[in-house]
Design an enzyme around this catalytic site. Structure first.
Site, PDB file in Angstrom:
ATOM      1  N   SER A  64       0.802  -1.221   0.000  1.00 40.01           N
ATOM      2  CA  SER A  64       0.000   0.000   0.000  1.00 40.01           C
ATOM      3  C   SER A  64       0.841   1.279   0.000  1.00 40.01           C
ATOM      4  O   SER A  64       1.603   1.513  -0.920  1.00 40.01           O
ATOM      5  CB  SER A  64      -0.941  -0.065   1.205  1.00 40.01           C
ATOM      6  OG  SER A  64      -1.784   1.021   1.243  1.00 40.01           O
ATOM      7  N   ALA A 371     -10.600   8.282   8.131  1.00 37.84           N
ATOM      8  CA  ALA A 371     -10.220   9.663   7.811  1.00 37.84           C
ATOM      9  C   ALA A 371      -9.166   9.684   6.708  1.00 37.84           C
ATOM     10  O   ALA A 371      -9.113  10.611   5.887  1.00 37.84           O
ATOM     11  CB  ALA A 371      -9.697  10.348   9.064  1.00 37.84           C
ATOM     12  N   ARG A 497      -2.665   4.832  20.369  1.00 36.04           N
ATOM     13  CA  ARG A 497      -2.851   3.388  20.159  1.00 36.04           C
ATOM     14  C   ARG A 497      -1.612   2.817  19.467  1.00 36.04           C
ATOM     15  O   ARG A 497      -0.932   3.547  18.711  1.00 36.04           O
ATOM     16  CB  ARG A 497      -4.111   3.099  19.325  1.00 36.04           C
ATOM     17  CG  ARG A 497      -4.137   3.815  17.999  1.00 36.04           C
ATOM     18  CD  ARG A 497      -5.324   3.406  17.153  1.00 36.04           C
ATOM     19  NE  ARG A 497      -5.092   2.161  16.451  1.00 36.04           N
ATOM     20  CZ  ARG A 497      -4.401   2.061  15.322  1.00 36.04           C
ATOM     21  NH1 ARG A 497      -3.846   3.124  14.746  1.00 36.04           N
ATOM     22  NH2 ARG A 497      -4.239   0.892  14.738  1.00 36.04           N
ATOM     23  N   GLY A 500      -0.931  -0.983  13.924  1.00 31.43           N
ATOM     24  CA  GLY A 500      -0.976  -2.373  13.492  1.00 31.43           C
ATOM     25  C   GLY A 500      -0.065  -2.634  12.304  1.00 31.43           C
ATOM     26  O   GLY A 500       0.117  -3.778  11.888  1.00 31.43           O
TER      27      GLY A 500
HETATM   28  P1  NG1 Z   1      -2.187   1.534  11.724  1.00 34.43           P
HETATM   29  O1  NG1 Z   1      -0.742   1.467  11.346  1.00 34.43           O
HETATM   30  O2  NG1 Z   1      -2.701   0.379  12.521  1.00 34.43           O
HETATM   31  O3  NG1 Z   1      -2.502   2.877  12.324  1.00 34.43           O
HETATM   32  C1  NG1 Z   1      -2.879   2.228   9.221  1.00 34.43           C
HETATM   33  C2  NG1 Z   1      -3.989   3.243   9.175  1.00 34.43           C
HETATM   34  C3  NG1 Z   1      -5.307   2.509   9.203  1.00 34.43           C
HETATM   35  C4  NG1 Z   1      -5.412   1.465   8.091  1.00 34.43           C
HETATM   36  C5  NG1 Z   1      -4.166   0.575   8.107  1.00 34.43           C
HETATM   37  C6  NG1 Z   1      -4.120  -0.384   6.942  1.00 34.43           C
HETATM   38  C7  NG1 Z   1      -4.086   5.489  10.172  1.00 34.43           C
HETATM   39  C8  NG1 Z   1      -3.989   6.304  11.404  1.00 34.43           C
HETATM   40  N1  NG1 Z   1      -3.934   4.168  10.317  1.00 34.43           N
HETATM   41  O4  NG1 Z   1      -3.053   1.459  10.387  1.00 34.43           O
HETATM   42  O5  NG1 Z   1      -6.349   3.441   9.119  1.00 34.43           O
HETATM   43  O6  NG1 Z   1      -5.638   2.065   6.846  1.00 34.43           O
HETATM   44  O7  NG1 Z   1      -2.970   1.361   8.100  1.00 34.43           O
HETATM   45  O8  NG1 Z   1      -3.497   0.110   5.816  1.00 34.43           O
HETATM   46  O9  NG1 Z   1      -4.267   6.050   9.093  1.00 34.43           O
HETATM   47 ZN    ZN Z   2      -3.719   1.099   0.291  1.00 34.46          ZN
END
Ligand code: NG1
Ligand code: ZN
Length: 544
Positions: A64, A371, A497, A500
């Site tokens: 991504s 968002a 938080r 992930g």
């Molecule tokens: P993490 O790294 O868990 O914050 C990010 C995005 C998620 C989601 C995932 C998957 C933010 C704050 N966090 O997750 O919304 O899109 O990547 O690609 O944008």
């Molecule tokens: Zn993506």
């Protein structure tokens, strides 16, 4: 399963000693050179999953919005949804198994998930434009083949295109044709029908500039161009021919930095948008006459779509329940506008598309957006058939016409997952139908100034959260500290938080003020609290 063949092929995709990875919110994601064994094993897992559910499973090779050097992989379930959470654990076990344990782990998964090893298996494979993706997707195919699965390699596709293919295949073509041509035809037909009814507008209103993040979006939009009606004037930037993927451009860069991407030539008041590296996210923006940059993020996209759908649902006079699903990252102004002005119920869930998607399935019409620009709209089966029936049979002209517009929206929206191409066409159609400029759209509400930061800590798992990630349950004392900081500012909100997808703790803060000073100050103070109470690494966070 032929244990000797498995051993032989697995040895060609060895796991680096000591490496342990986790299937997170976006599957596996890390430096590309560490992923060969994971890809092979996800090929194996896709075959097992396909046999367990008796349907085609997707495997997408992409990271991504991550830097070009990274890569990743995620599995797609039969209706185009994210992999079922119970299988995320199997994915982690399989990826981390030592070579000599591999056979045993497979046997265990087959037992736990009641996999019939003799059933047919079918897997669709796709990949993004990263230099490492071609070889890694070959490793996925090796894994599929060694367990005797059939595969179709779609090659270069956007993530949402592969989700779409999987859903088409498993619904026997009901959702559409499982080919790129089928995807282009379905979307462009629905879009053309929608904008047929638009008042004709000038060229400047029809023009859209797209930053493709130097990724797959550029390739697929170029392929799709011949299918678009002549009214669409799209110009592609950052098409991957000159610069690196996601480098200083793309939806994530624009959202996080709240500034325009490099490589796009923006004139005042021109409508622009950015895709991310695998084209499942989109944000819009423009520069005003004074040169000020205005970001229109996923929350404002959800709001525009909700306004439009609510009007149409009112016209068809059916008792269809609509709701919006957001995460804690949604700007407070968007939640207030949706609940208080538009009077649409809003639900907040944990970060990660699977949570949003799942919640949105509870409604007749579920609009969900993060968002950061990832989102879509889900229509329940009952709502969809009612709308299609009204579009065909309703005698009242006004109601029938509204139902037809809804029907085209259903066909235009990729209901399997957030899709930058599909979302862009939905937005362009709504703006054209409502005769809205990008400034008018932006003015629906004013965002609270906000800031997203990252803090490095020794172990991000020391932070546990509750209430849809809005409160820190551990470490002790952190939430009390945050409450005290938030209390100093007007209309303020902050939460932390563990990410992930990256080894960091994310900090979000918003606060009311003329400028961004309060949001920036609060974000900095919260970062320091995390650094002090959750085992910060390296130098303390500096003021912004
Ligand atoms: P993490 O790294 O868990 O914050 C990010 C995005 C998620 C989601 C995932 C998957 C933010 C704050 N966090 O997750 O919304 O899109 O990547 O690609 O944008
Ligand atoms: Zn993506």
């Amino acid at each position: 399963m032929d244990p000797e063949a498995l051993k032989k092929y697995s040895a060609l995709h060895p796991k680096p000693a000591g490496l342990s990875l986790q299937y997170g919110t976006a599957g596996f994601r890390t430096r590309a050179e560490q992923l060969d064994h994971v890809m092979f094993r996800m090929g194996l897992l896709a075959v097992l999953r396909s046999r367990a559910v008796g349907a085609t499973i997707g495997v997408m090779v992409t990271a991504s919005h991550n830097p070009e050097e990274d890569n990743g992989v995620k599995l797609i379930d039969p209706l185009g949804e994210m992999l079922h959470p119970s299988w995320e654990e199997y994915a982690t076990q399989l990826a981390n198994a030592e070579e000599q344990e591999l056979q045993q782990v497979i046997t265990e998964i087959c037992q736990k998930a009641a996999v019939n090893q003799h059933k047919d298996a079918s897997v669709f494979v796709g990949r993004d434009t990263r230099p490492s993706s071609e070889k890694l997707s070959q490793s996925v195919i090796d894994g599929i083949s060694v367990l005797g699965g059939q595969y179709h390699d779609y090659g270069l596709v956007t993530t949402p295109q592969l989700h779409y293919m999987v859903c088409c295949q498993n619904t026997q073509g009901q959702y559409g044709k499982a080919t790129l041509e089928g995807y282009y035809e379905k979307l462009s037909k629905a879009f053309t029908e929608l904008i047929k009814q638009c008042p004709s507008s000038g060229e400047s209103q029809r023009r859209l500039k797209i930053d493709c993040a130097n990724g797959i979006g550029a390739l697929k939009l170029s392929e799709m161009k011949p299918y678009f009606p002549k009214e669409v004037l799209i110009h592609l930037y950052n098409d991957g021919t000159k610069e690196k993927l996601n480098h200083l451009c793309g939806a994530d860069f624009v959202k996080v930095h709240q500034e325009p991407p490099r490589g796009i030539d923006m004139k005042p008041n021109e409508r622009c948008c950015s895709f991310d590296g695998d084209a499942d996210r989109i944000v819009y923006y423009y520069k005003d006459a004074a040169g000020r940059f205005h970001l229109i993020d996923g929350d404002k996209i959800a709001t525009l779509i909700s306004i439009f759908l609510k009007e149409l649902l009112g016209k068809v006079e059916q008792p269809l329940k609509m709701a919006v699903v957001q995460t804690a990252y949604a700007n407070g102004s968007s939640t207030r506008y949706l609940e208080e002005t538009l009077k649409v119920p809003v639900h907040c869930v944990k970060t990660g598309v699977k949570h949003l998607h799942h919640k949105a399935q509870e409604f007749d019409v579920g609009v969900y957006f993060e968002a950061n620009g990832h989102g879509t709209v889900l229509f329940s089966k009952a709502a969809e058939s009612k709308i299609r029936q009204l579009a065909r049979e309703e005698k009242d002209d006004k109601k029938r016409e509204a139902a037809k517009v809804l029907e085209h929206m259903i066909d235009l929206i990729n209901q399997t997952v957030g899709d930058a191409i599909s979302d862009m066409l939905v937005i362009e159609a709504i703006l054209a139908l409502k005769g809205l400029t990008v400034q008018q759209w932006d003015a629906i509400y004013t965002d609270l100034p906000n800031r997203l930061l990252k803090v490095q800590v020794a172990d991000r798992r020391v932070i546990a959260t509750g209430d849809a990630e809005r409160r820190a349950l551990t470490p002790a004392g952190l939430q009390e500290e945050l409450d005290g900081l938030v209390g100093k500012y007007r209309l303020a909100r902050a939460f932390v938080r563990p990410s992930g997808t990256e080894d960091v703790v994310r900090v979000y803060a918003e606060a009311d003020a003329q400028g961004r000073e309060n949001a920036d100050a609060l974000a900095h103070e919260v970062s320091l609290a995390v650094y002090n109470l959750a085992g910060g690494k390296g130098a303390p966070p500096q003021p912004i």
